[in-house]
Motif scaffolding. Sequence first.
Motif, PDB file in Angstrom:
ATOM      1  N   LEU A   1       0.865  -1.156   0.027  1.00  0.00           N
ATOM      2  CA  LEU A   1      -0.034  -0.073  -0.288  1.00  0.00           C
ATOM      3  C   LEU A   1       0.789   1.293   0.155  1.00  0.00           C
ATOM      4  CD1 LEU A   1      -2.960   1.309   0.363  1.00  0.00           C
ATOM      5  CD2 LEU A   1      -2.291   1.148   2.834  1.00  0.00           C
ATOM      6  N   GLY A   2       0.567   2.226  -0.823  1.00  0.00           N
ATOM      7  CA  GLY A   2       1.410   3.410  -1.121  1.00  0.00           C
ATOM      8  C   GLY A   2       0.275   4.725  -0.838  1.00  0.00           C
ATOM      9  N   VAL A   3       0.729   5.362   0.281  1.00  0.00           N
ATOM     10  CA  VAL A   3      -0.095   6.383   0.661  1.00  0.00           C
ATOM     11  C   VAL A   3       0.616   7.831   0.429  1.00  0.00           C
ATOM     12  CG1 VAL A   3      -1.427   7.524   2.786  1.00  0.00           C
ATOM     13  CG2 VAL A   3      -1.331   4.932   2.600  1.00  0.00           C
ATOM     14  N   CYS A   4      -0.292   8.589  -0.217  1.00  0.00           N
ATOM     15  CA  CYS A   4       0.229  10.127  -0.376  1.00  0.00           C
ATOM     16  C   CYS A   4       1.703  10.047  -1.280  1.00  0.00           C
ATOM     17  CB  CYS A   4       0.167  10.876   0.882  1.00  0.00           C
ATOM     18  SG  CYS A   4       0.109  12.701   0.653  1.00  0.00           S
ATOM     19  N   ASN A   5       2.885  10.377  -0.354  1.00  0.00           N
ATOM     20  CA  ASN A   5       4.047  10.257  -0.907  1.00  0.00           C
ATOM     21  C   ASN A   5       4.216   9.079  -1.355  1.00  0.00           C
ATOM     22  OD1 ASN A   5       7.433  10.501  -0.212  1.00  0.00           O
ATOM     23  ND2 ASN A   5       6.321  11.673  -1.907  1.00  0.00           N
TER      24      ASN A   5
ATOM     25  N   TRP B   1      -8.209  -4.433   0.127  1.00  0.00           N
ATOM     26  CA  TRP B   1      -8.298  -2.898   0.496  1.00  0.00           C
ATOM     27  C   TRP B   1      -9.657  -2.405   0.906  1.00  0.00           C
ATOM     28  CZ3 TRP B   1      -3.340  -2.839   1.718  1.00  0.00           C
ATOM     29  CH2 TRP B   1      -2.558  -3.422   0.845  1.00  0.00           C
ATOM     30  N   THR B   2     -10.633  -2.959   0.461  1.00  0.00           N
ATOM     31  CA  THR B   2     -12.103  -2.662   0.634  1.00  0.00           C
ATOM     32  C   THR B   2     -13.166  -3.553   0.939  1.00  0.00           C
ATOM     33  OG1 THR B   2     -12.329  -3.173  -1.849  1.00  0.00           O
ATOM     34  CG2 THR B   2     -11.646  -0.853  -1.251  1.00  0.00           C
ATOM     35  N   ALA B   3     -12.522  -4.775   1.449  1.00  0.00           N
ATOM     36  CA  ALA B   3     -13.540  -5.975   1.782  1.00  0.00           C
ATOM     37  C   ALA B   3     -14.254  -5.445   2.966  1.00  0.00           C
ATOM     38  CB  ALA B   3     -12.531  -7.226   2.222  1.00  0.00           C
TER      39      ALA B   3
ATOM     40  N   PRO C   1      -5.499   6.673   5.100  1.00  0.00           N
ATOM     41  CA  PRO C   1      -6.404   5.993   5.922  1.00  0.00           C
ATOM     42  C   PRO C   1      -5.864   5.801   7.395  1.00  0.00           C
ATOM     43  CG  PRO C   1      -5.100   4.598   4.512  1.00  0.00           C
ATOM     44  CD  PRO C   1      -4.956   6.003   3.949  1.00  0.00           C
ATOM     45  N   GLU C   2      -4.455   5.981   7.524  1.00  0.00           N
ATOM     46  CA  GLU C   2      -4.067   5.670   8.756  1.00  0.00           C
ATOM     47  C   GLU C   2      -4.230   6.999   9.774  1.00  0.00           C
ATOM     48  OE1 GLU C   2      -0.938   8.339   6.833  1.00  0.00           O
ATOM     49  OE2 GLU C   2      -2.320   6.798   6.119  1.00  0.00           O
ATOM     50  N   ARG C   3      -4.805   8.121   9.158  1.00  0.00           N
ATOM     51  CA  ARG C   3      -5.243   9.388   9.906  1.00  0.00           C
ATOM     52  C   ARG C   3      -6.540   9.210  10.138  1.00  0.00           C
ATOM     53  NH1 ARG C   3      -1.842  14.313   7.287  1.00  0.00           N
ATOM     54  NH2 ARG C   3       0.474  13.374   7.492  1.00  0.00           N
ATOM     55  N   ALA C   4      -7.411   8.156   9.744  1.00  0.00           N
ATOM     56  CA  ALA C   4      -8.698   7.834  10.056  1.00  0.00           C
ATOM     57  C   ALA C   4      -8.894   6.656  10.579  1.00  0.00           C
ATOM     58  CB  ALA C   4      -9.602   8.023   8.767  1.00  0.00           C
ATOM     59  N   THR C   5      -7.881   6.394  11.580  1.00  0.00           N
ATOM     60  CA  THR C   5      -7.970   4.989  12.180  1.00  0.00           C
ATOM     61  C   THR C   5      -8.034   5.037  13.717  1.00  0.00           C
ATOM     62  OG1 THR C   5      -6.634   4.045  10.701  1.00  0.00           O
ATOM     63  CG2 THR C   5      -6.841   2.838  12.720  1.00  0.00           C
ATOM     64  N   LEU C   6      -7.694   6.085  14.401  1.00  0.00           N
ATOM     65  CA  LEU C   6      -7.509   6.082  15.840  1.00  0.00           C
ATOM     66  C   LEU C   6      -8.896   6.847  16.459  1.00  0.00           C
ATOM     67  CD1 LEU C   6      -3.880   6.890  16.618  1.00  0.00           C
ATOM     68  CD2 LEU C   6      -4.925   4.730  16.432  1.00  0.00           C
TER      69      LEU C   6
ATOM     70  N   GLY D   1     -10.816   0.395   7.547  1.00  0.00           N
ATOM     71  CA  GLY D   1     -10.980  -0.891   6.586  1.00  0.00           C
ATOM     72  C   GLY D   1      -9.803  -1.250   5.558  1.00  0.00           C
ATOM     73  N   VAL D   2      -9.437   0.031   5.010  1.00  0.00           N
ATOM     74  CA  VAL D   2      -8.207  -0.030   4.359  1.00  0.00           C
ATOM     75  C   VAL D   2      -7.247  -0.784   4.760  1.00  0.00           C
ATOM     76  CG1 VAL D   2      -6.474   1.018   2.627  1.00  0.00           C
ATOM     77  CG2 VAL D   2      -8.541   2.007   3.046  1.00  0.00           C
ATOM     78  N   LEU D   3      -6.819  -0.343   6.067  1.00  0.00           N
ATOM     79  CA  LEU D   3      -5.400  -1.157   6.871  1.00  0.00           C
ATOM     80  C   LEU D   3      -5.817  -2.748   7.227  1.00  0.00           C
ATOM     81  CD1 LEU D   3      -4.470   1.820   8.828  1.00  0.00           C
ATOM     82  CD2 LEU D   3      -3.548   1.070   6.657  1.00  0.00           C
ATOM     83  N   ARG D   4      -7.071  -3.075   7.225  1.00  0.00           N
ATOM     84  CA  ARG D   4      -7.441  -4.338   7.695  1.00  0.00           C
ATOM     85  C   ARG D   4      -7.008  -5.224   6.454  1.00  0.00           C
ATOM     86  NH1 ARG D   4      -9.739  -4.882  12.396  1.00  0.00           N
ATOM     87  NH2 ARG D   4     -10.778  -3.069  12.972  1.00  0.00           N
ATOM     88  N   ALA D   5      -6.726  -4.940   5.436  1.00  0.00           N
ATOM     89  CA  ALA D   5      -5.963  -5.737   4.472  1.00  0.00           C
ATOM     90  C   ALA D   5      -4.563  -6.350   4.759  1.00  0.00           C
ATOM     91  CB  ALA D   5      -5.795  -4.945   3.121  1.00  0.00           C
ATOM     92  N   PHE D   6      -4.287  -5.982   5.826  1.00  0.00           N
ATOM     93  CA  PHE D   6      -2.790  -6.481   6.475  1.00  0.00           C
ATOM     94  C   PHE D   6      -3.024  -7.459   7.524  1.00  0.00           C
ATOM     95  CE2 PHE D   6      -1.182  -2.382   4.712  1.00  0.00           C
ATOM     96  CZ  PHE D   6      -0.424  -2.780   3.859  1.00  0.00           C
ATOM     97  N   GLU D   7      -4.438  -7.831   7.835  1.00  0.00           N
ATOM     98  CA  GLU D   7      -4.573  -9.012   9.025  1.00  0.00           C
ATOM     99  C   GLU D   7      -4.431 -10.195   8.430  1.00  0.00           C
ATOM    100  OE1 GLU D   7      -7.673  -6.654  11.838  1.00  0.00           O
ATOM    101  OE2 GLU D   7      -8.564  -7.617   9.972  1.00  0.00           O
TER     102      GLU D   7
END
Length: 224
Positions: free
Chosen positions: A82-86, A125-127, A203-208, A218-224
């Motif tokens: 996953l590439g985010v922003c930069n 990423w969208t499951a 997405p990491e700034r919309a997790t906590l 939901g995006v980051l849960r792809a890594f579970e």
Amino acid sequence: MTVSIVRFGGSNCDRDAKRALEHLGIDAEIVWHEDGLPADTEGIVLPGGFSYGDYLRAGAMAARSPIMESVREAASEGVPVLGVCNGAQIGCESGLTDGAFTTNESARFQCEHVYLRVERADTPWTAAYEEGDVIEIPIAHGEGRYEIPDDRLAKLEDDDRVLFRYCDENGETNPAANPNGSKNAVAGVLGDRDTVAVMMPHPERATLPDIGPTDGRGVLRAFE
């Protein structure tokens, strides 16, 4: 799963990504790009920031770091990337996905919350979402406008590789809801494999929950 978060000179969202992943119970470590990927890497994040001061083009220098050859190889073997922003800029520059990110239509840095429409729900990423869901994710970029030649955009659309699109809170795409002027309001795209994705919003700034909406989980849960 152990997720390697690749830190380049100028990365500044690597610790945000680590905290967000660990909040979800996902093992993550920050990896300095010169040290290469650890042998136990099962997922990769290319984080946001200003790698190498965005000299030449945003992401252009980091894309040529030797570690990116290892990232491409891992991606070809099905490792989630996953590439985010930069990191999205680096991903495009290194050939992980098609297209490029360039200067915002406003010609200024923009930091705000935006709405995204989920274009596909059958990817890692969208499951967690349904197709057509509208989620709220922040952006923070000066070069976030997605550009791609029309013929390649047509193929991207035909291949159903647009992951997210900027929209309003009702899910409608319109110029007012497109914060940077991205072509076809594209906010995130898939690589040749759906295990590879880049996206401009964070997405990491919309997790906590303590700091705002949590639609990015939901995006980051792809890594579970």
